[in-house]
Design a protein around this motif. Structure first.
Motif, PDB file in Angstrom:
ATOM      1  N   GLY A  49      -5.259   3.855  -4.618  1.00 22.83           N
ATOM      2  CA  GLY A  49      -4.569   2.624  -4.964  1.00 22.83           C
ATOM      3  C   GLY A  49      -3.058   2.784  -4.877  1.00 22.83           C
ATOM      4  N   ASP A  52       1.963   2.444  -9.235  1.00 23.00           N
ATOM      5  CA  ASP A  52       2.461   1.317 -10.020  1.00 23.00           C
ATOM      6  C   ASP A  52       3.860   0.883  -9.596  1.00 23.00           C
ATOM      7  OD1 ASP A  52       0.121   1.305 -11.417  1.00 23.00           O
ATOM      8  OD2 ASP A  52       0.911   2.378 -13.166  1.00 23.00           O
ATOM      9  N   LEU A  55       3.781  -1.725  -6.732  1.00 24.70           N
ATOM     10  CA  LEU A  55       3.040  -2.973  -6.881  1.00 24.70           C
ATOM     11  C   LEU A  55       3.957  -4.204  -6.938  1.00 24.70           C
ATOM     12  CD1 LEU A  55       0.147  -1.960  -9.309  1.00 24.70           C
ATOM     13  CD2 LEU A  55      -0.042  -2.665  -6.912  1.00 24.70           C
ATOM     14  N   SER A  74      -2.844  -5.296  -6.150  1.00 23.41           N
ATOM     15  CA  SER A  74      -3.636  -4.059  -6.172  1.00 23.41           C
ATOM     16  C   SER A  74      -5.015  -4.289  -5.543  1.00 23.41           C
ATOM     17  CB  SER A  74      -3.791  -3.578  -7.619  1.00 23.41           C
ATOM     18  OG  SER A  74      -4.588  -2.418  -7.681  1.00 23.41           O
ATOM     19  N   TRP A  77      -4.692  -4.461  -1.789  1.00 28.21           N
ATOM     20  CA  TRP A  77      -4.498  -3.125  -1.216  1.00 28.21           C
ATOM     21  C   TRP A  77      -5.825  -2.356  -1.167  1.00 28.21           C
ATOM     22  CZ3 TRP A  77      -0.987  -0.511   1.433  1.00 28.21           C
ATOM     23  CH2 TRP A  77      -1.170   0.871   1.570  1.00 28.21           C
ATOM     24  N   ARG A  78      -6.607  -2.457  -2.223  1.00 27.37           N
ATOM     25  CA  ARG A  78      -7.897  -1.758  -2.257  1.00 27.37           C
ATOM     26  C   ARG A  78      -8.808  -2.258  -1.131  1.00 27.37           C
ATOM     27  NH1 ARG A  78      -8.492  -2.576  -6.984  1.00 27.37           N
ATOM     28  NH2 ARG A  78      -9.998  -4.296  -7.077  1.00 27.37           N
TER      29      ARG A  78
END
Length: 475
Positions: A49, A52, A55, A74, A77-78
């Protein structure tokens, strides 16, 4: 839903259209934008992932705002990673590069685009069965891993439940007497997983289970809509308020749409069919038989509903010269096997779509013992005035053949019962003659007539005739 019998055929949109739909889904388009944005400075954590710190930039790129912006970024992106749009080059350093499948979204064939979308769909379906993150945090053990015993969560059971719901939604959509393209009320969908089909009224315990299931499905369909699987109208927030508080506006308890409405999109139909095929289900699509022979068409469409059978036949005929197609259909309709009567019925229906151009082929089989009756009926319906009259034996044979086809197509339907009643009423000596008919299905048809006819005396006559026919056939 059993995987041993074929599902009704689905009518799919063209792949090029579905691929365009896939590219325009919010989640896949976000994933693609992030994959193109990623560069040498992009970093991922040990799970793949985005870290942070990156993001906020990802959320800004996607135009996301609000408290959930980072979570949505997130998620996108996954999906990019799982769908092959991004590849992790060094797990220890957390570096990435564009994945091989990213180019497929712009340069690939429609089939390639749909394959990427299906991979993204699997990620979203897996996410939809995961409980709330707050619950997961409470279930972490001293090593930072999830202790499933602390959760009221069965991963396999949750996945199976969602698969079952989606399977039922697919079945409702493709069944000819179902809602079709229309939405399905969420309570009905939840009840389909909990209330046995033969139960009249659900128990209070079942109603409570249905309510719980609706809330789970409400969360899950909200997640599945951005990937384009469903179009979803969520449960009215007013229904989930404090029951002791006065609602801001009067509530209409008769408006079922307030409890959630869901329908599969054309893209969703494609996706669920692909998953059903992968799971071993027989999930045909209209058009599967266009490149096959007439025998495959007549047998393959035998279990289709009337609209699907017509659509399949029209596509098959569009690729063939009419007279040659008519001859091929008639040749395939011959036979004394169990499926032959329904093949002849489907053949007659197909010939009606060919029209007058089939007449020479039909006249060629007027003397055929298996096709002569069909030919006479078809020519008469066409308006021909020189149709040779059938012999009495042919009339009885055709009657048995027609009833056998209707039994195979419809089972013990009300329409068939009406046909049986009318036949017995018009021909008082029918059973005395019918048991002698040399048709392989004679005994079965007469038994069915005895089962369907409401008059006990006539039903008994039919059963006695069936016994004679079976004895004559050596059964």
């Amino acid at each position: 839903m059993s995987d041993s019998s074929p599902l009704p055929p689905v009518r799919l949109h063209p792949e090029a259209e579905l691929a365009r739909d896939a590219l325009s889904t919010p989640l896949l388009s976000r994933a693609a934008r992030l994959a193109r944005w990623a560069g040498p400075d992009t970093r991922v954590d040990t799970g793949g992932g985005l870290v942070d710190e990156q993001l906020p930039a990802a959320a800004e790129l996607l135009g996301l705002t609000g408290d959930d912006a980072a979570a949505h970024a997130s998620e996108a992106w996954r999906v990019a990673v799982d769908a092959g749009l991004v590849e992790i080059t060094d797990e220890e350093a957390g570096t990435v590069t564009a994945g091989e499948d990213l180019a497929l979204l712009t340069a690939g064939a429609p089939h390639d685009v749909l394959a990427v979308w299906l991979a993204a769909l699997e990620t979203v379906l897996a996410d939809a069965t995961v409980p709330d993150l707050d619950d997961l945090a409470d279930a972490l053990d001293e090593n930072g891993e999830i202790d499933f015993s602390r959760l009221d969560w069965d991963p396999e059971g949750e996945a199976a439940f969602l698969d079952g719901v989606l399977g039922n939604l697919y079945l409702l959509t493709v069944t000819e007497d179902g809602p079709g393209d229309g939405p399905v009320p969420l309570p009905a969908l939840a009840a389909s997983m909990i209330v046995p089909g033969d139960l009249g009224e659900p128990t209070n315990d079942m109603l409570e289970q249905i309510s719980d299931a609706m809330m789970r499905l409400d969360d899950q369909f909200r997640l599945l809509e951005p990937i384009g699987l469903v179009a979803y109208q969520p449960v009215d927030e007013a229904l989930m308020g404090d029951p002791d508080e006065e609602p801001a506006a009067p509530l209409d308890d008769t408006d079922v749409s307030r409890y959630g409405m869901v329908r599969l999109t054309p893209l969703g139909l494609h996706g669920l069919r692909a998953r059903l095929l992968e799971a071993g289900f027989d999930a045909p699509a209209v058009g599967d038989l266009v490149d096959k022979g007439a025998d495959a068409l007549l047998d393959g469409s035998s279990g289709y509903g009337p609209r699907a059978a017509r659509a399949e036949t029209e596509q098959w005929l569009d690729r063939r010269e009419p007279l040659a197609a008519a001859r091929e259909l008639l040749a395939a309709a011959r036979g004394a096997d169990e499926g032959a009567p329904l093949r002849r019925l489907r053949c007659q229906q197909a010939l009606s779509l060919v029209g007058a151009q089939a007449e020479p082929a039909v006249r060629e089989v007027l003397d055929d013992p298996e096709l002569g009756g069909l030919a006479r009926v078809w020519l008469t319906e066409l308006g021909a005035t020189d149709v040779p009259p059938p012999s009495e034996d042919l009339v009885y044979w055709l009657t048995i053949d027609t009833l056998a086809a209707q039994l195979a197509a419809e089972g013990n339907s009300e329409e068939l019962q009406a046909l049986v009643e009318g036949l017995a009423q018009q021909h008082s000596g029918f059973f005395a003659a019918a048991w002698r008919v040399g048709h392989p299905a004679t005994a079965d048809v007469l038994e069915a007539m005895g089962r369907l006819h409401p008059d006990k005396r006539i039903a008994k006559e039919a059963r006695k005739a069936a016994f004679k026919a079976r004895s004559q056939q050596g059964g």
